[in-house]
Structure formats: structure tokens, C-alpha cells
Design a protein around this motif. Structure first.
Motif, PDB file in Angstrom:
ATOM      1  N   ILE A  60       0.858  -1.184   0.000  1.00  0.00           N
ATOM      2  CA  ILE A  60       0.000   0.000   0.000  1.00  0.00           C
ATOM      3  C   ILE A  60       0.894   1.234   0.000  1.00  0.00           C
ATOM      4  O   ILE A  60       1.800   1.366   0.832  1.00  0.00           O
ATOM      5  CB  ILE A  60      -0.918   0.015   1.237  1.00  0.00           C
ATOM      6  N   ALA A  61       0.637   2.135  -0.945  1.00  0.00           N
ATOM      7  CA  ALA A  61       1.507   3.291  -1.141  1.00  0.00           C
ATOM      8  C   ALA A  61       0.694   4.548  -1.387  1.00  0.00           C
ATOM      9  O   ALA A  61      -0.501   4.497  -1.699  1.00  0.00           O
ATOM     10  CB  ALA A  61       2.445   3.045  -2.328  1.00  0.00           C
ATOM     11  N   THR A  62       1.372   5.684  -1.241  1.00  0.00           N
ATOM     12  CA  THR A  62       0.837   6.976  -1.669  1.00  0.00           C
ATOM     13  C   THR A  62       1.830   7.594  -2.637  1.00  0.00           C
ATOM     14  O   THR A  62       3.012   7.228  -2.650  1.00  0.00           O
ATOM     15  CB  THR A  62       0.631   7.940  -0.480  1.00  0.00           C
ATOM     16  N   VAL A  63       1.356   8.533  -3.438  1.00  0.00           N
ATOM     17  CA  VAL A  63       2.245   9.299  -4.301  1.00  0.00           C
ATOM     18  C   VAL A  63       1.896  10.765  -4.152  1.00  0.00           C
ATOM     19  O   VAL A  63       0.725  11.138  -4.084  1.00  0.00           O
ATOM     20  CB  VAL A  63       2.151   8.848  -5.782  1.00  0.00           C
TER      21      VAL A  63
ATOM     22  N   GLU B 277       4.627  15.691  -6.431  1.00  0.00           N
ATOM     23  CA  GLU B 277       5.992  15.737  -6.976  1.00  0.00           C
ATOM     24  C   GLU B 277       6.462  14.384  -7.497  1.00  0.00           C
ATOM     25  O   GLU B 277       7.544  14.270  -8.079  1.00  0.00           O
ATOM     26  CB  GLU B 277       6.975  16.208  -5.900  1.00  0.00           C
ATOM     27  N   GLY B 278       5.648  13.342  -7.241  1.00  0.00           N
ATOM     28  CA  GLY B 278       6.036  12.007  -7.687  1.00  0.00           C
ATOM     29  C   GLY B 278       6.742  11.188  -6.630  1.00  0.00           C
ATOM     30  O   GLY B 278       7.221  10.084  -6.913  1.00  0.00           O
ATOM     31  N   PHE B 279       6.796  11.688  -5.389  1.00  0.00           N
ATOM     32  CA  PHE B 279       7.435  10.938  -4.310  1.00  0.00           C
ATOM     33  C   PHE B 279       6.505   9.816  -3.847  1.00  0.00           C
ATOM     34  O   PHE B 279       5.360  10.083  -3.445  1.00  0.00           O
ATOM     35  CB  PHE B 279       7.765  11.850  -3.125  1.00  0.00           C
ATOM     36  N   VAL B 280       6.993   8.593  -3.877  1.00  0.00           N
ATOM     37  CA  VAL B 280       6.198   7.433  -3.482  1.00  0.00           C
ATOM     38  C   VAL B 280       6.594   7.009  -2.072  1.00  0.00           C
ATOM     39  O   VAL B 280       7.779   6.944  -1.738  1.00  0.00           O
ATOM     40  CB  VAL B 280       6.386   6.273  -4.480  1.00  0.00           C
ATOM     41  N   THR B 281       5.593   6.722  -1.246  1.00  0.00           N
ATOM     42  CA  THR B 281       5.831   6.276   0.127  1.00  0.00           C
ATOM     43  C   THR B 281       5.048   4.996   0.371  1.00  0.00           C
ATOM     44  O   THR B 281       3.860   4.918   0.071  1.00  0.00           O
ATOM     45  CB  THR B 281       5.394   7.353   1.139  1.00  0.00           C
ATOM     46  N   ILE B 282       5.711   3.978   0.893  1.00  0.00           N
ATOM     47  CA  ILE B 282       5.061   2.718   1.247  1.00  0.00           C
ATOM     48  C   ILE B 282       4.512   2.865   2.661  1.00  0.00           C
ATOM     49  O   ILE B 282       5.266   3.139   3.600  1.00  0.00           O
ATOM     50  CB  ILE B 282       6.034   1.528   1.177  1.00  0.00           C
TER      51      ILE B 282
END
Length: 563
Positions: free
Chosen positions: A445-448, A451-456
């Protein structure tokens, strides 16, 4: 499955149900972007070459004299020219034994310079390498040998007894047991390199020919052979090298295992492609790790989060001169931003984070060197040539990508030239992971951000990730159910006092059972690799299950968090 996903997602702070919420930044179509998002970097060229030709085909005279690999224990150095000579010689010796295109060779070794010779020698011969966890038991290894149909084994001398037993169980011929060291009664790698054989004409299509068969549990269940082609591996080096930022002037400490896809691609292949000096460690010991950074003037280290915790907090760190270190790159599991910040401040170095899976060769996201604007808890930006989506795992619909702020959480999907062909001999698991559009469902499960930064932020999958290693609950449950005093079992991951996710077993015992918690942990430890040990046990009256008989892990998670 939908109910399990719903309950898991509801455990994420600030999240109710993805399909039932509308946030302000999603309310207007004008504030949305296309659901598929690409890397912010331009695509890179992916040459149609074998791994060997890509890494070593352009080796010039100056690079040939550079040190490629240094044994951290002995200081023995191997130049790029000598490395290529040994790889070519081993490939010819394998071919002389009938091992080539269509053959699978198992490689069972911790990190050492001749791992690189063996690994690339196998690929150079046109064979496929299946790397085996150095901690595997003979039974676990035999299962991998049988499934992959391995015809030969190359093993470190210290692991040779385990490999030999596994080979017997799997029917590998004794004359095809090759030792990296000197083992009585076996052919050594050094012997094979000294043999003289004519060059072989090895021909295959890099786009379709399997280079490696690492074993991964994917998003659930038992380990499966991940089919990765030469193009997959070449692509991922080409995609990742510039972001990771290793240069020819770096001295890279290789403590993360080469048999794991992270070590295989990000340490071994990227370092060799960049003509860096790779210093090997066979096993992690904090004092030895710090001592090598000091004595070898290491400039770049690749780590997993548990090592980051030690670098941030352990008093031993202050006793060593680590001033040569400029970059620490963390992967294999999510790194907490505060821990990353503490490492950066304490060591006065850059801390980066990346993300990937065995099924993606493995890198799909990385924080590039020099980008101070990327939060330390983020896995960075999508690497070139990859497209991503974030979808509601309940409905499969795309989650909007914001023009400002951060998206809602959802399952991360990735598509690109580094994505596996599929799981060996398991079409059902392949279809469950790769959809008809070519997107790999990561189970994370992630967010973006805009700016395109992806975080799990969480995991949809059931796997436990202990110190970067995947542990499948189903495998431990099957083992536990084989004990005559255990009536029923379920395993989940819980967070221990050190912040590490560990396997916890919930057991319903037989009426006359006398098992203690300690008895159970010892019994399991005798039958599995160390990272798969059950580290917590709780006896309960029943294992909660759905009407269809599926274990209700959500109920156990709630209970496990209180113990």
C-alpha cells in the motif's frame, strides 16, 4: 479477500475505506491527473545484450587493471581483467560438462569474490542461475533444486555439507557438485578455472532467455521461482544506476547477500557496471562492519533498516572513523524517516531509500543522490521506463494523483521492462500477480505526492518481513500443524520491542498436550532457516476463521498487538 483487505486498510491512520471517501483534492476533475504515472526521468536505452556482454563487453585496458572485488576478510583483490578471465574460463568448463542453455545451476554461498565468478560464469555459459539462501536447510534447498530442475550445484565450502545433502535429496549427480573452496572429493571452482577448453558458441535471445531463478514468496504462499530474463536484469541496471549514483571511484561495502535480488542487482551488478571496488562481507557483524568502513575507507554502503537502527543508536559506532562514508542506501523493507535522519546526522552522510521486489529485478523506485527535497520516509521517485498506478484494492479503480499534496493510499502497481516473465510452473500465481495490461500487483500500500514521491505505508499481502527476508505464514502454519500435539495454528507478523516485525504463532493444542511456548520455538527453529523462526507464541482456545475456513488474521492482529 475483499473483507480482509477492507479491515487491513481501515487500520491505516486517517483511512476509512478508500472507495467510500472523497477528499477535497479529489472533488474536482480539474485537480486530477491521469491515473497512470510515469517516471519523471526520460526513458533510458536498454540494449539487447546478455548480462555478461552488458557488464563486461565494453571493458577497456584501463578498467581491466582496476580492482573489482576485495575480500573483506583477507584483503585479497581481484581486478576486472582477472574477473572476466575467470568467468570466461568457468563458462567453458561448464559447457565441457554439458551445462549451458537449458540448464539450471544452483549457487549456494554467502558473499565472497568468487560468488561473482560463479554467478556470471553460469550466465556466460547460457545456463540459468538459481541462487539459494545461505541460511537454508537441506530440506528447503532440496525443494528449490527440485522445483527449478537444477542439474548442478556450486557451493561455498562452509555450506557444502548442506548442499551435498540437498543434492542427494533432489537427485543432483555427485560429480556435478562444485565447491568454491577446497572440499575433499569434489571439483573446485579453482580447478575448473584452470582447465583449458575451447570457446563455445553460446547463442540465445536476451529478451526471452532466463538468466536467474531467485525464489520469492511473492504476495503470499510458499516460495516460487521468479523467472527473470537477461533483458530484465540488464534493464534494471540501466534504469537504476544513475539514480543510485555509484561511481568508479566508490568503494562499496557488500554486506547484503548477493543471493538476494537486492544484493544481486543493486550491489553486485550495478557496482560492476560502474567499475567500482566491491568489498565483500560474508556475514553481518557490527564491529566488523564498522571496522571495514574505517580500514577500507568505504564510501557507499547498501543496508536494510535493522542496520540503520544500529548506525543511529549503537554506542559502538562512535568508536570508529566513518568519515569516508558519503552515502547510505536502505532497501528491502521500509525505513522510518526519523531513523534515516538520525543516521544522516550522526554519520554526516547522505541517506537514501529505495523500493522493489524480486519480481521487478528488483528496483522500481529510488531516491536519487543529491535530492534533499525528498522526505526520508519516502522510497523516492519512479525509475526510468516504468509506469505505475495506485488502485483501490477493494474495487480495482484507480486512485487520483493529486496536483498538490499526497494521494489516498492504495495498492502500488508497476509495469516496465524489468518485470518478471512469471512464476516458474505456476500460471495461477502468475495471473494473480501480473494483470492483462502487464502491471505487476505489488501487494504494498503506497501513496504518491504531486511531486512524484512514493511512500510505502502498509502491506496488503500477508507476508512477514523479518529483517528484509520474506517469511510466508502459510509455510510456518503447515510445519506447526505437523506437530502431533498441535491441533490448529495460525501465524502473523507482530512488532517486537525493537520495532522489528517477527513471526508470532497462535496455537490450539491437543487436549493432552504438554508443549510449552519455548518447546514450540525450539522445535520450529530446528526445521527452518534462522530468519523463519517463530519468535513469539500464544496458546489460544480456537483459531478464528471465516465460513469458508480462511484464517481471520485481522482478529489475530488485534489480539497480537496487545500481547
Amino acid at each position: 479477500m475483499a473483507e480482509d483487505a477492507r479491515n487491513l486498510l481501515c487500520g491505516i491512520p486517517g483511512l476509512t475505506t478508500l472507495s467510500s471517501r472523497t477528499l477535497p483534492h479529489q472533488s474536482s476533475p480539474a485537480r486530477r491527473r491521469a491515473a497512470v504515472f510515469n517516471s519523471p526521468f526520460p526513458d533510458v536505452e536498454i540494449p539487447n545484450l546478455s548480462v555478461f556482454d552488458y557488464l563486461f563487453g565494453s571493458l577497456d585496458t584501463a578498467s581491466a587493471d582496476r580492482v573489482a572485488l576485495t575480500d573483506g576478510a583477507t584483503g585479497e583483490a581481484t581486478t576486472y581483467g582477472e574477473l572476466v578471465r575467470q568467468i570466461e574460463a568457468l563458462a567453458r568448463a561448464l559447457a565441457a560438462r554439458g551445462i549451458g542453455v537449458g540448464s539450471v545451476v544452483a549457487l549456494h554461498s554467502p558473499n565472497r569474490p568468487d560468488f561473482a565468478v560463479a554467478f556470471h560464469g553460469i550466465l556466460r555459459a547460457g545456463a540459468t542461475a538459481t541462487t539459494v539462501n545461505a541460511l537454508s536447510t537441506a530440506g528447503e534447498m532440496a525443494t528449490q533444486l527440485t522445483d527449478s530442475k537444477a542439474v548442478a550445484i556450486i557451493a561455498a565450502d562452509a555450506l557444502f555439507p548442506v548442499s551435498a545433502e540437498a543434492g542427494k535429496l533432489a537427485g543432483v549427480a555427485a560429480e556435478r557438485m562444485i565447491s568454491l573452496g577446497e572440499v575433499d572429493g569434489s571439483t573446485s571452482l579453482a580447478d575448473m578455472v584452470r582447465e583449458t577448453h575451447p570457446a563455445q558458441d553460446v547463442s540465445f535471445d536476451p529478451a526471452t532467455h532466463l538468466a536467474v531463478l531467485p525464489y520469492s514468496s511473492g504476495t503470499t504462499g510458499k516460495a516460487k521461482g521468479v523467472m527473470l530474463t537477461h533483458r530484465n536484469l540488464v534493464a534494471n541496471v540501466a534504469q537504476s544506476a544513475s539514480l543510485v549514483g555509484v561511481t568508479k571511484d566508490d568503494r562499496v561495502l557488500a554486506v547484503l547477500p548477493f543471493f538476494h535480488i537486492y544484493g544481486m542487482t543493486v550491489l553486485l551488478n550495478i557496482a560492476l557496471a560502474q567499475r567500482a571496488n566491491l568489498v565483500t562481507m560474508a556475514r553481518f557483524d557490527l564491529a566488523d562492519f564498522l571496522g571495514l568502513i574505517q580500514s577500507a575507507r568505504i564510501t557507499y554502503v547498501f543496508i536494510a533498516p535493522p542496520i540503520a537502527v544500529a548506525l543511529a543508536k549503537h554506542p559502538l559506532v562512535a568508536e570508529f572513523d566513518l568519515s569516508s562514508l558519503r552515502t547510505v542506501f536502505s532497501g528491502a523493507a521500509p525505513l522510518d524517516g526519523s531513523v534515516g535522519g538520525a543516521v544522516a546526522e550522526r554519520l554526516n552522510c547522505e541517506v537514501l531509500q529505495g523500493y522493489g521486489m524480486t519480481e521487478m529485478s528488483p528496483v522500481s523506485h529510488a531516491s536519487p543522490r543529491g535530492r534533499t527535497d525528498i522526505p526520508l520516509n519516502s522510497v523516492g521517485l519512479t525509475v526510468p521506463n516504468i509506469q505505475c498506478r495506485i488502485v483501490d484494492p477493494l474495487t480495482g479503480s484507480d486512485i487520483a494523483i493529486p496536483t498538490v499534496g499526497v494521494s489516498e493510499p492504495g495498492e502500488l502497481l508497476c509495469r516496465g521492462p524489468n518485470i518478471m516473465v512469471g512464476y516458474l510452473g505456476n500460471d495461477e500465481a502468475t495471473r494473480a500477480t501480473l494483470d492483462v495490461d502487464g502491471f505487476l500487483h505489488t501487494g504494498d500500500i503506497a501513496t504518491v505526492s504531486a511531486e512524484g514521491f512514493v511512500t510505502i505505508v502498509d502491506r496488503l499481502k500477508e507476508l512477514i518481513k523479518y529483517k528484509g527476508y520474506q517469511v510466508a505464514p502459510a509455510e510456518l502454519e503447515a510445519l506447526l500443524l505437523g506437530h502431533p500435539q498441535i491441533a490448529d495454528a495460525a501465524v502473523i507478523g507482530v512488532i517486537d520491542a525493537d520495532g522489528e516485525e517477527v513471526p508470532k504463532a497462535f496455537l490450539r493444542l491437543q487436549p493432552e498436550a504438554t508443549l510449552s511456548k519455548e518447546d514450540v520455538m525450539i522445535w520450529v527453529a530446528e526445521r527452518v532457516a534462522p530468519h523463519k523462526k517463530v519468535r513469539q507464541v500464544e496458546m489460544i482456545d480456537f483459531i478464528p476463521k471465516s465460513a469458508s475456513g480462511k484464517i481471520l488474521r485481522k482478529d489475530l492482529r488485534s489480539k497480537g498487538a496487545l500481547v
